[in-house]
Design a protein around this motif. Structure first.
Motif, PDB file in Angstrom:
ATOM      1  N   GLY A 110      -5.066  -1.899  13.756  1.00  0.00           N
ATOM      2  CA  GLY A 110      -4.241  -1.060  12.884  1.00  0.00           C
ATOM      3  C   GLY A 110      -4.141  -1.593  11.472  1.00  0.00           C
ATOM      4  N   VAL A 111      -3.095  -1.203  10.794  1.00  0.00           N
ATOM      5  CA  VAL A 111      -2.877  -1.685   9.439  1.00  0.00           C
ATOM      6  C   VAL A 111      -1.461  -2.219   9.314  1.00  0.00           C
ATOM      7  CG1 VAL A 111      -4.534  -0.243   8.205  1.00  0.00           C
ATOM      8  CG2 VAL A 111      -2.272   0.672   8.759  1.00  0.00           C
ATOM      9  N   GLU A 112      -1.321  -3.167   8.416  1.00  0.00           N
ATOM     10  CA  GLU A 112       0.007  -3.700   8.125  1.00  0.00           C
ATOM     11  C   GLU A 112       0.229  -3.700   6.624  1.00  0.00           C
ATOM     12  OE1 GLU A 112       0.668  -7.555   9.730  1.00  0.00           O
ATOM     13  OE2 GLU A 112       0.842  -6.797  11.798  1.00  0.00           O
ATOM     14  N   VAL A 113       1.476  -3.783   6.248  1.00  0.00           N
ATOM     15  CA  VAL A 113       1.781  -3.898   4.835  1.00  0.00           C
ATOM     16  C   VAL A 113       1.255  -5.248   4.351  1.00  0.00           C
ATOM     17  CG1 VAL A 113       3.647  -4.020   3.154  1.00  0.00           C
ATOM     18  CG2 VAL A 113       3.836  -2.466   5.118  1.00  0.00           C
TER      19      VAL A 113
ATOM     20  N   ARG B 235       0.199  -1.878  -1.058  1.00  0.00           N
ATOM     21  CA  ARG B 235      -1.059  -1.932  -0.301  1.00  0.00           C
ATOM     22  C   ARG B 235      -0.823  -2.108   1.185  1.00  0.00           C
ATOM     23  NH1 ARG B 235      -3.181  -5.660  -3.969  1.00  0.00           N
ATOM     24  NH2 ARG B 235      -2.850  -7.371  -2.523  1.00  0.00           N
ATOM     25  N   LEU B 236      -1.772  -1.607   1.972  1.00  0.00           N
ATOM     26  CA  LEU B 236      -1.841  -1.955   3.381  1.00  0.00           C
ATOM     27  C   LEU B 236      -3.072  -2.831   3.562  1.00  0.00           C
ATOM     28  CD1 LEU B 236      -1.206   1.589   4.949  1.00  0.00           C
ATOM     29  CD2 LEU B 236       0.473  -0.235   4.575  1.00  0.00           C
TER      30      LEU B 236
ATOM     31  N   HIS C  74       6.116  -2.312  -1.733  1.00  0.00           N
ATOM     32  CA  HIS C  74       4.742  -2.828  -1.674  1.00  0.00           C
ATOM     33  C   HIS C  74       3.748  -1.752  -2.095  1.00  0.00           C
ATOM     34  CE1 HIS C  74       6.901  -5.704   0.847  1.00  0.00           C
ATOM     35  NE2 HIS C  74       5.883  -6.549   0.701  1.00  0.00           N
TER      36      HIS C  74
END
Lengths: 488, 488
Positions: free
Chosen positions: B103-106, B96-97, B94
């Motif tokens: 938080g952050v995810e893919v 981008r997050l 991948h």
């Protein structure tokens, strides 16, 4: 060979790509956005790296190496930082391939518990490490630099100027006080300025970025900006005062002399292979690359010219005597004694590759104790006596270095305007380009409007106070003119 | 500080980790299997890199840089190659997050069309590139080296010796003939031998690997093998003759002088930061690291000793005069004038870090025009006259370099056995360890049986013919004894 390069006048963009190709500096790779740095490009980068590395060491820094992969959770610890980099992250999610009919596939069973990000920059992994290195004021400052590759997922790439993967250095320092960290930030900005001007012969202006152009996670971003031949600006290096942002995010504290536990102050600073793009667009011409002697991997090339084996031997002996003398003086020199290429081909190749001086020697030069000396930058060609040649060449290399800088600086001055009205600003940006000094009211709104109207951005706010005035757009008070340009 | 190092006798494995820590060479990072190379470790690697790089350039090689990411489809083009590396690939899926609550995810929408592999080695991307560089015999040979990081997903890691990410160099050359490629493979093996013995003071044996230990995709793998203090072998460098395997897989042909189109012949060769592990386990002791002077980042450290400010000034002046003299001679020297640490602490630190020579100077030395000179490797301490000190130190550094090599070689000889029966072999491997020369019938079955029985592997088949004999396991004919050991 030279015909293959599109003229600057016709198409500057294409000219740039042609020079990169003909000078054999780099090429696109099958992985979109990644480049192959060819031996000529790598030798140039190695010389730049060596000069910078010495300057870093002279200012007390040591090199270290931190991991390529950053746990996803680390990136999110500093809010602005993750916001700045989230959209351009290469993400590793699996650790194995498995064979299937006719090829290999990602093995779904190898999915990682936590995804890993290929470092876009290393503040997070480094500050996580510094937590273990810092307990007391005795452990400070930490003055560390890293030479590494980084990855930022870019959709629109351009060799050297903007690539998905690039090589760079990133300095990361830790300090007990704000003042010390600020002084470090400014010191490294000065190092970059010195490197750009004294080695690259590329004049730069120092300043500070506006909030919207700041590095994600920085309190202040300082920069050096150069002006390319086509009137567009290039950000050539940045030095960030990070305040205590990363110390907070990674809980890095030290016990001070007074016994109190305090958050550590941080800086980071970097330059990259992008500088090679800047170098090309500062000095080069329609025949190809022009290199400042201090960075040229080969400073002098000798091309022997002969028609018979007998001539060959005598001419090569003559060439070797010149080679030996200059080599002894520390000049980076080579003899191009390839038998499978003719002199004309060699001349064009060396011209495209930007070798500062070319010496041609043939049987007649030998008789007359002469050489033909050609200068790459001015294209002057002279017959020179063999007597005292090495000393004259040494001096000439120093002169070329100086003259390239002077010429680039004059060009920049010619392409720098001061304007007072927005109409004038728009006209200058559109018709002439270059650097434009103008008053701005200090707001992000006005900055954004100017960018939308003209594609010009604020390259920097100067470090020294200037004359007060009124914003060219809103008429509101302005403390000093700031520097605008369209940019790479 | 020295007490923190477990003795070699007590636990060699723990001793190794303690030395790495106390010498501040490296540490584990939060990303499992990755390490942080600390400034002391990096300075050592830089010295190794510089010496090797010069040897590569002296043999006609240039550096280049190829992309970190390799398209998955490239890896599968050479069947053995992909089989060898598929199980240890970091896979980027991948780009981008995206922000989510907390938080952050893919970002699933950023999934790549084709997965990218973080290079475990670069044959595939390089041979894909060479296809564009090679048309005619005039384009050959290509003699290119790359300094880079590579990733191989390892479950059981050990600082320097086996890490998920490591730094290395990989040479990749292309040739018109088989003979030329074979000569290159052997030449680079000799370069590695010279580097190991003359710079690292680490004796090595050259040879060729058995088929089962061959690099994935190679026709022959040549290697240098060293013997560590604990009797285990370390593969210290490999040079592969790749035949036409990668030229076939990537369709790289050239038009020869006879007009015919032929497949190109290839080699690749590499050494890595693993060498630092080898260096540690060749010379170091219970006080910490011992470094050969040619590679030591600091060859001599001066520790000034004083009790008052007045003494301090005089002693530092004395120390500086020694510093200046040795610096002038090109010795890598520093004065440890830190005020916040006492001499005892400094001594232990420099000892742990392996600085070959320590000079201590105090007020009495000043009076007597003496210094105290301590040798790290033998722990000898002598009072030496200031007169002629620099010249004696230069000679001493050269002597230390030689003596470390001699000592390591003697140790290796003591730990090398020749056996004729399998019983004897098992006993020697179990009780004594070290290198064991024995006859083998040349089959993979016997090799595998020996490995299962004893954990010993065939480290190499020697390059020169030896005496014929009978396999110690099967009694079948054997052309020569081969070298066995348990290994890292």
């Amino acid at each position: 060979m030279a015909q293959k390069i599109t003229s600057q006048e016709k198409d500057y963009s294409q000219w740039y790509l042609d020079v990169v190709r003909e000078a054999k500096l780099a090429e696109h790779s099958p992985v979109r956005g990644s480049m192959v740095i060819r031996p000529n490009g790598m030798a140039l980068w190695e010389n730049m790296r060596e000069a910078l590395d010495q300057m870093f060491k002279d200012t007390g820094h040591e090199n270290a190496y931190f991991p390529l992969f950053i746990p996803k959770s680390f990136l999110s610890k500093e809010a602005q930082h993750v916001e700045g980099f989230a959209k351009e992250c290469a993400v590793v999610t699996h650790s194995r391939l498995k064979s299937v009919d006719g090829g290999v596939e990602v093995d779904p069973e190898s999915k990682l518990e936590e995804e890993l990000i290929v470092r876009p920059t290393s503040e997070t992994i480094i500050w996580d490490t510094y937590r273990g290195w810092i307990q007391s004021y005795r452990d400070l400052p930490i003055l560390v630099n890293q030479w590494a590759n980084v990855v930022r997922w870019e959709m629109r790439t351009r060799l050297f100027l903007r690539t998905m993967e690039f090589l760079w250095q990133e300095g990361h320092t830790a300090h007990a006080t704000k003042e010390e960290a600020e002084a470090e930030t400014r010191q490294m900005l000065d190092v970059y300025e010195t490197f750009a001007e004294e080695f690259m012969a590329m004049p730069v202006i120092k300043g500070v970025k506006t909030a919207s152009e700041r590095f994600a996670g920085a309190v202040e971003t300082y920069c050096i900006e150069a002006l390319m031949q086509d009137g567009k600006a290039l950000q050539a290096g940045t030095s960030h005062f990070l305040g205590q942002n990363f110390a907070k995010a990674f809980d890095v504290k030290f016990q001070d002399k007074d016994g109190e536990h305090k958050l550590v102050w941080a800086t980071s600073w970097g330059v990259s292979t992008r500088l090679i793009g800047g170098l090309i667009m500062t000095h080069s011409d329609d025949q190809g690359l022009v290199l400042p002697p201090k960075l040229a991997p080969t400073q002098v090339v000798i091309v022997p010219i002969y028609r018979s084996d007998e001539q060959r031997e005598a001419v090569l002996e003559y060439a070797d005597s010149i080679y030996d003398e200059l080599k002894e003086l520390g000049v980076r020199i080579k003899v191009d004694d390839r038998d499978n290429q003719n002199p004309g081909y060699k001349f064009a190749e060396h011209e495209a590759a930007g070798i500062p001086l070319r010496i041609a020697v043939g049987p007649r030069d030998l008789e007359n104790n002469n050489v033909e000396l050609a200068r790459r930058d001015t294209k002057e060609k002279n017959i020179e006596s063999r007597e005292g040649l090495s000393e004259r060449i040494q001096k000439l290399l120093a002169d070329i270095q100086d003259e390239l800088f002077t010429k680039a600086k004059e060009r920049r001055e010619e392409m720098t305007s001061h304007v007072d009205s927005y109409d004038e600003f728009r006209k200058v940006i559109e018709d002439k380009g270059g650097f434009v000094w103008a008053h701005w009211d200090g707001t992000a709104e006005t900055e954004e409007k100017i960018k939308e109207d003209t594609k010009a951005t604020i390259r920097l706010i100067p470090l020294e106070d200037g004359e007060e005035g009124k914003c060219m757009v809103t008429g509101k008070p302005s403390k000093q003119k700031v520097l605008f340009a369209r940019s790479y």
